[in-house]
Every structure is written in structure tokens, then in C-alpha cells.
Design a protein around this motif. Structure first.
Motif, mmCIF file in Angstrom:
data_model
loop_
_atom_site.group_PDB
_atom_site.id
_atom_site.type_symbol
_atom_site.label_atom_id
_atom_site.label_comp_id
_atom_site.label_asym_id
_atom_site.label_seq_id
_atom_site.Cartn_x
_atom_site.Cartn_y
_atom_site.Cartn_z
ATOM 1 N N THR A 47 0.828 -1.202 0.000
ATOM 2 C CA THR A 47 0.000 0.000 0.000
ATOM 3 C C THR A 47 0.862 1.251 0.000
ATOM 4 O O THR A 47 0.600 2.220 -0.730
ATOM 5 N N ILE A 48 1.904 1.243 0.837
ATOM 6 C CA ILE A 48 2.840 2.371 0.876
ATOM 7 C C ILE A 48 3.506 2.546 -0.485
ATOM 8 O O ILE A 48 3.616 3.664 -1.010
ATOM 9 N N ALA A 49 3.938 1.426 -1.073
ATOM 10 C CA ALA A 49 4.601 1.485 -2.379
ATOM 11 C C ALA A 49 3.671 2.042 -3.447
ATOM 12 O O ALA A 49 4.091 2.833 -4.306
ATOM 13 N N GLY A 50 2.393 1.641 -3.398
ATOM 14 C CA GLY A 50 1.433 2.169 -4.364
ATOM 15 C C GLY A 50 1.303 3.681 -4.258
ATOM 16 O O GLY A 50 1.253 4.390 -5.269
ATOM 17 N N GLY A 51 1.270 4.182 -3.019
ATOM 18 C CA GLY A 51 1.206 5.627 -2.812
ATOM 19 C C GLY A 51 2.431 6.339 -3.327
ATOM 20 O O GLY A 51 2.332 7.416 -3.941
ATOM 21 N N THR A 52 3.603 5.762 -3.102
ATOM 22 C CA THR A 52 4.843 6.401 -3.557
ATOM 23 C C THR A 52 4.921 6.428 -5.088
ATOM 24 O O THR A 52 5.408 7.404 -5.671
ATOM 25 N N ILE A 53 4.443 5.374 -5.735
ATOM 26 C CA ILE A 53 4.459 5.344 -7.200
ATOM 27 C C ILE A 53 3.558 6.434 -7.760
ATOM 28 O O ILE A 53 3.942 7.189 -8.661
ATOM 29 N N VAL A 54 2.351 6.554 -7.198
ATOM 30 C CA VAL A 54 1.402 7.568 -7.682
ATOM 31 C C VAL A 54 1.953 8.971 -7.480
ATOM 32 O O VAL A 54 1.955 9.806 -8.396
ATOM 33 N N SER A 55 2.435 9.269 -6.269
ATOM 34 C CA SER A 55 2.919 10.626 -5.993
ATOM 35 C C SER A 55 4.189 10.945 -6.767
ATOM 36 O O SER A 55 4.427 12.100 -7.134
ATOM 37 N N SER A 56 5.015 9.941 -7.043
ATOM 38 C CA SER A 56 6.208 10.172 -7.868
ATOM 39 C C SER A 56 5.824 10.581 -9.279
ATOM 40 O O SER A 56 6.424 11.477 -9.873
ATOM 41 N N LEU A 57 4.814 9.914 -9.830
ATOM 42 C CA LEU A 57 4.380 10.216 -11.192
ATOM 43 C C LEU A 57 3.811 11.634 -11.309
ATOM 44 O O LEU A 57 3.915 12.266 -12.361
ATOM 45 N N PHE A 58 3.226 12.138 -10.220
ATOM 46 C CA PHE A 58 2.623 13.468 -10.260
ATOM 47 C C PHE A 58 3.510 14.528 -9.612
ATOM 48 O O PHE A 58 3.079 15.679 -9.452
ATOM 49 N N SER A 59 4.734 14.156 -9.233
ATOM 50 C CA SER A 59 5.615 15.101 -8.547
ATOM 51 C C SER A 59 5.973 16.292 -9.424
ATOM 52 O O SER A 59 6.155 17.416 -8.933
ATOM 53 N N ASP A 60 6.070 16.080 -10.733
ATOM 54 C CA ASP A 60 6.420 17.174 -11.641
ATOM 55 C C ASP A 60 5.378 18.285 -11.578
ATOM 56 O O ASP A 60 5.699 19.471 -11.426
ATOM 57 N N LYS A 61 4.094 17.909 -11.685
ATOM 58 C CA LYS A 61 3.020 18.907 -11.646
ATOM 59 C C LYS A 61 2.990 19.622 -10.300
ATOM 60 O O LYS A 61 2.787 20.847 -10.230
ATOM 61 N N TYR A 102 0.934 7.890 4.047
ATOM 62 C CA TYR A 102 2.337 7.556 4.310
ATOM 63 C C TYR A 102 3.105 7.457 2.995
ATOM 64 O O TYR A 102 4.165 8.074 2.808
ATOM 65 N N GLY A 103 2.574 6.682 2.040
ATOM 66 C CA GLY A 103 3.234 6.500 0.751
ATOM 67 C C GLY A 103 3.179 7.726 -0.129
ATOM 68 O O GLY A 103 4.154 8.073 -0.789
ATOM 69 N N LEU A 104 2.031 8.414 -0.132
ATOM 70 C CA LEU A 104 1.898 9.616 -0.956
ATOM 71 C C LEU A 104 2.899 10.687 -0.545
ATOM 72 O O LEU A 104 3.522 11.332 -1.384
ATOM 73 N N GLY A 105 3.074 10.874 0.761
ATOM 74 C CA GLY A 105 4.035 11.865 1.240
ATOM 75 C C GLY A 105 5.463 11.480 0.915
ATOM 76 O O GLY A 105 6.261 12.316 0.485
ATOM 77 N N ALA A 106 5.785 10.216 1.092
ATOM 78 C CA ALA A 106 7.156 9.763 0.867
ATOM 79 C C ALA A 106 7.567 9.899 -0.595
ATOM 80 O O ALA A 106 8.686 10.330 -0.907
ATOM 81 N N GLY A 107 6.683 9.542 -1.525
ATOM 82 C CA GLY A 107 7.029 9.600 -2.942
ATOM 83 C C GLY A 107 7.225 11.015 -3.439
ATOM 84 O O GLY A 107 8.160 11.297 -4.196
ATOM 85 N N ALA A 108 6.359 11.938 -3.009
ATOM 86 C CA ALA A 108 6.447 13.318 -3.482
ATOM 87 C C ALA A 108 7.724 13.990 -3.006
ATOM 88 O O ALA A 108 8.422 14.665 -3.774
ATOM 89 N N VAL A 109 8.044 13.824 -1.716
ATOM 90 C CA VAL A 109 9.244 14.480 -1.180
ATOM 91 C C VAL A 109 10.504 13.869 -1.778
ATOM 92 O O VAL A 109 11.488 14.572 -2.039
ATOM 93 N N ASP A 110 10.497 12.569 -2.019
ATOM 94 C CA ASP A 110 11.668 11.900 -2.575
ATOM 95 C C ASP A 110 12.003 12.460 -3.953
ATOM 96 O O ASP A 110 13.150 12.819 -4.250
ATOM 97 N N ALA A 111 10.994 12.556 -4.812
ATOM 98 C CA ALA A 111 11.226 13.045 -6.179
ATOM 99 C C ALA A 111 11.593 14.527 -6.191
ATOM 100 O O ALA A 111 12.530 14.941 -6.882
#
Length: 386
Positions: A47-61, A102-111
Motif C-alpha cells: 500500500t505504501i509502495a502504491g502511494g509512492t508510485i502515484v505521488s512520484s508520477l505526479f511530482s512534476d506537476k 504515508y506512501g503519498l508523502g514519501a514519494g512526493a518528497v523523494d522526487a
């Protein structure tokens, strides 16, 4: 101001690592209290990984609209709230729901943070910053262990890390003027271009680097997750020793990144990737040696960690050079998504493959992905020359 912002970014990288090893260190106790199977940890991590993938893909916007500083601050705040959610949870379903932010926050900040560093700082700092990520990942198990060994609940461990994240959030919000003074490509440069996913996937060499990032992440995560099991089952090493040296693999990555910081600017990103891959293969040869002495297999695991050290930071840092500053956030976001796919799906795939064959395939499996990563990065270099 340059030095102050850099210090804040170093602290932010520690923050990135803090939550990453909490579930692994607390789950032996958590699953008993929650009365669920030990295998349910996979549901949370997926579940965390799914959130990170989604937020990474939208990090540019997100970064284009709000800037790297604000995205970093809001993402850390989101992660902090999720950690507090974990700390008050008494049912497994609640953990799964809190794993989404948890995952959404982690992916966005990472990218966002990795791209900002790639644009504004040298390869040396990229390696040292990722070294600090390892510091954060190493600290949190000790915090969790402190509470568990003193007869307190795992909830307190999550609460403490959540408090640390909130403190960092406050620091990040106060530092926002510093981010604006440092030229932010995504708020002040009119030459930047927003790309759709289909446009990103048409960039010259993009598939080579996505495969490389996927393959590297597969190597790192599979090595760490299955190291102890392989050492015990295939090498007849005592479980206590095997567990200790599996942890040394991650210490090898952290130490390796610290050392690479001194030589990164001299060697350059491409050469660091080549050297790192060569060291990984040497480590795997040590593991393969049919010796009755445990020294070779254990040393090989540490060597693999040292070899892994410069690859992830180097791929990230080279992105603006390889694809252009105007596209780097878009590319880094999708690179991160492919990395998370590798860390999420390849280790379970290895587990299935080993169950139908043998755990002895472990070094061969890792060598395949290491060579795939090297082939892909070299292919990218050829494409960009042409």
C-alpha cells in the motif's frame, strides 16, 4: 544562505530514511498485538509502495505549481500525520488506511528533493545526502527497539518518529524563503516545459534509464530482504551471524556513499556507476565461492553493499545532464516510480522463484539484474552520443 539551506536539506534526507525501516523493526510485535499473520506486513508495504508510485508520477506537476520547498514541507507533514495515525491504530485495517498518506508523502518528497539537489548541488553532495538517508534508516530501529525492550508499545516508537517529522516540518516551513532565493527552476525559469507521461516516454534514451533504475532497485531490495535467509539456508551460517551481516549490507551502502562523496566530482556519475557495478559483481563472486569458511560469503555481502552505494545517487544526479534541466523533474518522477516498482515486485518474485528452484540462485539472480542495469546505462550513454 547557501550553506544553511544545504544543512536543512541534509536534515530532510535523514527524515526520508526515518520511516523506512520502522515496519520491519516493529512488525514481529505488531502482528501479534493486532492478531494478524506475519505475512500481512506485505499488504502494508504494498500500500505504501502504491502511494509512492502515484505521488512520484505526479511530482512534476506538484513541484511546478508549488515549488520544491513547499512540496517537501507538505510531504513531510503528510508523512508525520500518517505516522501519528500508525501510533493510535489498534486494528490492522487502520494501518492500511494510514499507509496511503504515508506512501503519498514519501514519494512526493523523494522526487522533489532529489531533483532539487540534482539541479543545484554537485555529485559529492548527492552521495553524502543519500548517506544521510542511511543514517535516518539506521536510527529508527534503535528508537523502536528502545521502547520495545523497555516494555512499552510499538505505538510509542511511531509517535516519536512522528514528532521528529513534525519538528522537521516546522523547520522546512520556516526555511521556505531560502528555497526561493536559491534559483528554483520550476518557479522562475520560463524555459521549463511540462510533459505528459506519453511525451516523457518518447524522450531519447528514457526507456534505458527506466530499466536501469528498475534493475538497480531490484538488486538493492532483493539483496537486503533475502540475505539472511540465503546465508542460513545455502551457506549454513548461524542465524544470529547472518542477521548481523544482512544489516551490514545496508551499512556498506551508507559507508560507501560517504566515501564516494570524496571522489564523486572527480570520477563523474557515469564512471561511478561502472565502478559500483564492478564492485557488486566482485561481491557476488565472493558469495559464490564454494568455501566452507563463512568469511567469503559474509564479506561478499558487505562488498555488494559498497558497490550499490554510488549507483542510485549517480543516476539521479546525471538526470539534468542526460535529459535537460527543463525535463529533469518529469524524468526523476517517473524514474522513482520505476524504482518503487522494482523494490515492490522483484523481491517477492525472487521468493517465488527460489521456492520452485533453490535459494542457491540468489547470487545469479542479483548478477542478472546488476548486468541489466549496467547494459541499460551504457546503452543510454550510446544513445545520447548519437
Amino acid at each position: 544562505m547557501y550553506s544553511l539551506l544545504l544543512a536543512i536539506i541534509y536534515i530532510a534526507f535523514i527524515s526520508l530514511g526515518l520511516p523506512d525501516s520502522l515496519i520491519g523493526s516493529a512488525w514481529p510485535v505488531m502482528h501479534q498485538e493486532l492478531q494478524v499473520s506475519v505475512s500481512y506486513a506485505g499488504i502494508i508495504t504494498m500500500t505504501i509502495a502504491g502511494g509512492t508510485i502515484v505521488s512520484s508520477l505526479f511530482s512534476d506537476k506538484l513541484t511546478r505549481k508549488f515549488g520544491a520547498g513547499l512540496v517537501t514541507a507538505l510531504s513531510v507533514l503528510t508523512t508525520a500525520i500518517a505516522l501519528f495515525g500508525f501510533s493510535i491504530s489498534t486494528h490492522f485495517l487502520a494501518l492500511v488506511l494510514w499507509a496511503i498518506p504515508y506512501g503519498l508523502g514519501a514519494g512526493a518528497v523523494d522526487a522533489a528533493l532529489n531533483n532539487y539537489v540534482a539541479l543545484h548541488y554537485t555529485s559529492r553532495h548527492m552521495n553524502w545526502l543519500h548517506c544521510f538517508w542511511g543514517v535516518g534508516a539506521a536510527i529508527s530501529p534503535y528508537i523502536m527497539s528502545f521502547y520495545l525492550t523497555n516494555g512499552q508499545s510499538w505505538n510509542n516508537g511511531y509517535r516519536t518518529i512522528g514528532i521528529l517529522q513534525l519538528i522537521l516540518t516546522a523547520v522546512l516551513f520556516f526555511s521556505l524563503p531560502l528555497w526561493k532565493r536559491q534559483k528554483d527552476t520550476y518557479t522562475s525559469d520560463s524555459t521549463t516545459k511540462a510533459l505528459s507521461f506519453s511525451e516523457i516516454l518518447k524522450l531519447k534514451g528514457i526507456w534505458a534509464i527506466l530499466i536501469a533504475f528498475f534493475a538497480y532497485s531490484a538488486v538493492e531490495q532483493t539483496t537486503g530482504l533475502w540475505a539472511s535467509t540465503f546465508l542460513v539456508t545455502a551457506k549454513n551460517i548461524h542465524p544470529d551471524i547472518a542477521a548481523r551481516f544482512a544489516a551490514f549490507f545496508f551499512l556498506g551502502i551508507t559507508f560507501g556513499r560517504f566515501i564516494c562523496g570524496f571522489i564523486a566530482d572527480r570520477l563523474g556519475d557515469k564512471q561511478l556507476i561502472r565502478v559500483g557495478t564492478g564492485i557488486i559483481l566482485i561481491g557476488l563472486l565472493f558469495i559464490l565461492l564454494p568455501s566452507s569458511q563463512t568469511f567469503w560469503a559474509l564479506s561478499g555481502l558487505i562488498i555488494v553493499g559498497v558497490g550499490c552505494a554510488p549507483i542510485y545517487p549517480s543516476i539521479i544526479h546525471a538526470t539534468p545532464t542526460n535529459f535537460g534541466k527543463e525535463y529533469s523533474q518529469s524524468v526523476i518522477g517517473i524514474q522513482m516510480a520505476f524504482a518503487y516498482v522494482g523494490t515492490t515486485f522483484v523481491p517477492p518474485f525472487f521468493g517465488w522463484l527460489a521456492s520452485v528452484t533453490s535459494l542457491a540462485i540468489y547470487p545469479f539472480f542479483l548478477a542478472f539484474f546488476a548486468l541489466l542495469m549496467l547494459f541499460s546505462t551504457e546503452r543510454l550513454n550510446q544513445l545520447l552520443k548519437g
